[in-house]
Design an enzyme around this catalytic site. Structure first.
Site, PDB file in Angstrom:
ATOM      1  CB  CYS A   1     169.576  -5.108  26.552  1.00  0.00           C
ATOM      2  SG  CYS A   1     168.094  -4.052  26.580  1.00  0.00           S
TER       3      CYS A   1
ATOM      4  CD  GLU B   1     168.621  -9.924  31.272  1.00  0.00           C
ATOM      5  OE1 GLU B   1     168.080 -10.974  30.832  1.00  0.00           O
ATOM      6  OE2 GLU B   1     169.263  -9.128  30.577  1.00  0.00           O
TER       7      GLU B   1
END
Length: 262
Positions: free
Chosen positions: A2, A117
């Site tokens: 992340c 992402e």
């Protein structure tokens, strides 16, 4: 991993949503961000004793504070190591010295609205073998629109070059815990942040809960997430605006990953 997320809800709204009793001034004043990047200041929710006469001897209070994203272990010689510790793998929390102690005594939630992402795509036909691999960015957020409470750890680092009465002598830093991607998200990336459901917040933040019990929380059920392909602008930390989470009208991903709600 992340490496980018968004946190744009008002501090008071977060406090109401997460049952926070105390909001630090810097947490209240931290501006909204649609492109939170490593080493940025971020809001964290913690449960710690109130300070009385300079000591943490008061009642346990849930508060909203600010930390730097990228955990700096207390024993680090240089705070720069935090840039490499924005994430902590859940599978090795008990094995890594930087994370094992915080897991037992310094756990936090990093309130977010969602995270970004990048999905690696196939090279177009005829492209050189060494051509840059194209990627499609995705905005991933709770499918019910609720706050995304990212499981995290935090730590205190003392700058011994500063005087005891210098308010900047202590650095508070935090890391986001990640795990293997769920079946519906692994097509985008093999890792994802641990997003805890409401039922797990109290146990995760409770300082009376030990490391082994905390592991059961972090490896338990997670929140269902929705995915939306977005534009490339989020790839630059210079861009920070609401349009970063708007759907890409013409995604380059030929097989768009769609999960959860809109």
């Amino acid at each position: 991993m992340c490496g980018r997320y968004a946190s744009f809800r008002d501090a008071q709204d977060l406090a109401d949503d997460l049952a926070v009793a105390d909001i630090a001034d810097d947490a209240r004043l931290l501006p909204p961000s649609w492109n939170v990047a490593p080493t940025d200041p971020v809001r964290i929710v913690v449960e710690r004793p109130r300070r009385i006469d300079g000591k943490n001897t008061g009642e346990i209070t849930r508060s909203l504070r600010v930390a730097r994203w990228g955990l700096v272990p207390s024993w680090a010689k240089d705070p720069g190591v935090g840039a490499r510790m924005i994430n902590a793998r859940s599978e090795s929390l008990l094995e890594k010295s930087a994370f094992a102690k915080p897991l037992g005594v310094r756990r936090c939630l990093l309130p977010a609205d969602g995270y970004f992402e990048w999905r690696k795509l196939e090279l177009p036909p005829g492209a050189p073998a060494k051509a840059k691999v194209p990627k499609q960015p995705y905005w991933i957020h709770p499918d019910d629109g609720d706050v995304a409470a990212l499981a995290g750890l935090y730590e205190f680092w003392r700058d011994r070059s500063k005087a005891d009465d210098d308010p900047d002598r202590w650095l508070v830093s935090a890391t986001v815990i990640t795990t293997a991607a769920s079946d519906d998200l692994e097509r985008i990336h093999d890792r994802m942040p641990v997003v805890l459901p409401r039922a797990a917040w109290d146990a995760w933040l409770d300082p009376a809960v030990g490391a082994d019990e905390a592991m059961a929380v972090v490896t338990g059920p997670q929140v269902g997430m929705a995915t939306v392909p977005v534009g490339d602008a989020v790839g630059s930390v210079q861009n920070n605006r609401p349009s970063l989470i708007e759907p890409d009208p013409d995604p380059r991903d030929p097989d768009v990953v769609a999960t959860g709600g809109a």
